[in-house]
Design a protein around this motif. Sequence first.
Motif, PDB file in Angstrom:
ATOM      1  N   ARG A 190     -11.197 -23.034   9.187  1.00  0.00           N
ATOM      2  CA  ARG A 190     -11.554 -23.814   9.387  1.00  0.00           C
ATOM      3  C   ARG A 190     -11.876 -24.981   8.645  1.00  0.00           C
ATOM      4  O   ARG A 190     -11.694 -24.448   7.156  1.00  0.00           O
ATOM      5  N   VAL A 191     -11.888 -25.644   9.152  1.00  0.00           N
ATOM      6  CA  VAL A 191     -13.157 -26.850   8.152  1.00  0.00           C
ATOM      7  C   VAL A 191     -13.584 -27.981   8.929  1.00  0.00           C
ATOM      8  O   VAL A 191     -13.714 -27.480   9.700  1.00  0.00           O
ATOM      9  N   ASP A 192     -15.133 -28.107   8.081  1.00  0.00           N
ATOM     10  CA  ASP A 192     -15.453 -29.214   8.842  1.00  0.00           C
ATOM     11  C   ASP A 192     -15.721 -30.797   8.068  1.00  0.00           C
ATOM     12  O   ASP A 192     -14.503 -30.545   6.779  1.00  0.00           O
ATOM     13  N   CYS A 193     -15.912 -31.272   8.988  1.00  0.00           N
ATOM     14  CA  CYS A 193     -15.340 -33.486   8.242  1.00  0.00           C
ATOM     15  C   CYS A 193     -16.672 -34.068   8.845  1.00  0.00           C
ATOM     16  O   CYS A 193     -17.628 -33.401   9.070  1.00  0.00           O
ATOM     17  N   TRP A 194     -16.778 -35.208   7.842  1.00  0.00           N
ATOM     18  CA  TRP A 194     -18.182 -36.114   8.424  1.00  0.00           C
ATOM     19  C   TRP A 194     -17.549 -35.939  10.210  1.00  0.00           C
ATOM     20  O   TRP A 194     -16.018 -37.122  10.418  1.00  0.00           O
ATOM     21  N   ALA A 195     -18.415 -36.228  10.937  1.00  0.00           N
ATOM     22  CA  ALA A 195     -18.449 -36.715  12.348  1.00  0.00           C
ATOM     23  C   ALA A 195     -19.377 -38.476  12.723  1.00  0.00           C
ATOM     24  O   ALA A 195     -18.849 -38.693  13.338  1.00  0.00           O
ATOM     25  N   GLY A 196     -19.240 -39.263  11.628  1.00  0.00           N
ATOM     26  CA  GLY A 196     -19.773 -40.101  11.677  1.00  0.00           C
ATOM     27  C   GLY A 196     -18.572 -41.168  11.605  1.00  0.00           C
ATOM     28  O   GLY A 196     -17.671 -41.044  12.073  1.00  0.00           O
ATOM     29  N   GLY A 197     -19.241 -42.376  11.519  1.00  0.00           N
ATOM     30  CA  GLY A 197     -18.330 -44.063  11.471  1.00  0.00           C
ATOM     31  C   GLY A 197     -17.711 -44.197  13.336  1.00  0.00           C
ATOM     32  O   GLY A 197     -18.860 -44.186  13.869  1.00  0.00           O
ATOM     33  N   GLY A 226     -29.191 -35.430   7.945  1.00  0.00           N
ATOM     34  CA  GLY A 226     -28.106 -36.794   8.441  1.00  0.00           C
ATOM     35  C   GLY A 226     -27.659 -37.325   9.030  1.00  0.00           C
ATOM     36  O   GLY A 226     -26.611 -38.535   8.379  1.00  0.00           O
ATOM     37  N   TRP A 227     -26.794 -36.196   8.220  1.00  0.00           N
ATOM     38  CA  TRP A 227     -25.166 -36.430   7.668  1.00  0.00           C
ATOM     39  C   TRP A 227     -24.706 -35.593   8.794  1.00  0.00           C
ATOM     40  O   TRP A 227     -24.107 -34.431   8.367  1.00  0.00           O
ATOM     41  N   PRO A 228     -24.025 -36.327  10.277  1.00  0.00           N
ATOM     42  CA  PRO A 228     -23.156 -35.579  10.821  1.00  0.00           C
ATOM     43  C   PRO A 228     -22.363 -35.045  11.006  1.00  0.00           C
ATOM     44  O   PRO A 228     -21.290 -35.775  10.297  1.00  0.00           O
ATOM     45  N   GLY A 229     -21.893 -34.401  10.632  1.00  0.00           N
ATOM     46  CA  GLY A 229     -20.652 -33.441  10.776  1.00  0.00           C
ATOM     47  C   GLY A 229     -20.454 -32.722  12.317  1.00  0.00           C
ATOM     48  O   GLY A 229     -21.007 -32.849  13.199  1.00  0.00           O
ATOM     49  N   GLN A 230     -19.046 -32.431  11.350  1.00  0.00           N
ATOM     50  CA  GLN A 230     -18.021 -31.785  12.996  1.00  0.00           C
ATOM     51  C   GLN A 230     -17.654 -29.705  12.167  1.00  0.00           C
ATOM     52  O   GLN A 230     -16.323 -30.631  11.316  1.00  0.00           O
ATOM     53  N   VAL A 231     -17.578 -28.489  12.799  1.00  0.00           N
ATOM     54  CA  VAL A 231     -16.559 -27.775  12.521  1.00  0.00           C
ATOM     55  C   VAL A 231     -15.297 -27.803  13.159  1.00  0.00           C
ATOM     56  O   VAL A 231     -15.519 -28.168  14.022  1.00  0.00           O
ATOM     57  N   LEU A 232     -14.467 -27.426  13.022  1.00  0.00           N
ATOM     58  CA  LEU A 232     -12.720 -27.413  13.675  1.00  0.00           C
ATOM     59  C   LEU A 232     -11.865 -26.018  13.162  1.00  0.00           C
ATOM     60  O   LEU A 232     -12.269 -25.976  11.909  1.00  0.00           O
ATOM     61  N   GLU A 233     -11.372 -25.703  14.147  1.00  0.00           N
ATOM     62  CA  GLU A 233     -10.608 -24.327  13.407  1.00  0.00           C
ATOM     63  C   GLU A 233      -9.731 -24.593  14.309  1.00  0.00           C
ATOM     64  O   GLU A 233      -8.940 -25.509  15.301  1.00  0.00           O
ATOM     65  N   GLN A 234      -8.254 -23.398  14.218  1.00  0.00           N
ATOM     66  CA  GLN A 234      -6.980 -23.565  14.558  1.00  0.00           C
ATOM     67  C   GLN A 234      -6.625 -22.308  14.158  1.00  0.00           C
ATOM     68  O   GLN A 234      -6.416 -22.037  13.721  1.00  0.00           O
TER      69      GLN A 234
END
Length: 170
Positions: A129-136, A159-167
């Motif tokens: 898993r990883v998370d990252c900035w989902a903005g922009g 206020g920082w939009p993020g997304q967790v992703l998994e594989q």
Amino acid sequence: MNTPAIRAGSAADAGTLLRMFDDAVAWLVRRGSAGQWGTEPWSADPAKVERVRGLAAQPGLWIAEFDGEPAGALLVSTERPEYVPQAAEPDLYVNLLLTAGGHGGRGVGGALLDHARDLARARGLGLLRVDCWAGGDGSLVRYYTRQGFTPAERFDRRGWPGQVLEQRVR
């Protein structure tokens, strides 16, 4: 395209990591994505310098190199950030993935993620898993989906939009 060599990192790599963060901030500002890590070099902020020193001292740090020149960094752990929900099973978490300035487009991030997959398999873990900035414009989320990750939970961290992703890793 050459594949970078990947070596274990150490606390001695703190300066290298700090330069990578500074390069990344400058690149993000040029792209109009200052919302991810701000506009100021991390080396100018004593708290961020200390944070980077702490990251460099962690045992899951890996450095990608081309001919001995640092090209990227990966930090993995079985610990996830406190703002990310616990997975339903043991996982390996990508806490940091950075490409050094001048090495974009050379496959450094993909090579480091391949290394993370290998580490997960070696530990008998089936989930990365990883998370990252989902903005922009969402380009970072798209990068991880191109790397084989599937979006899971979204979050907002002050206020920082993020997304967790998994594989799944086999």
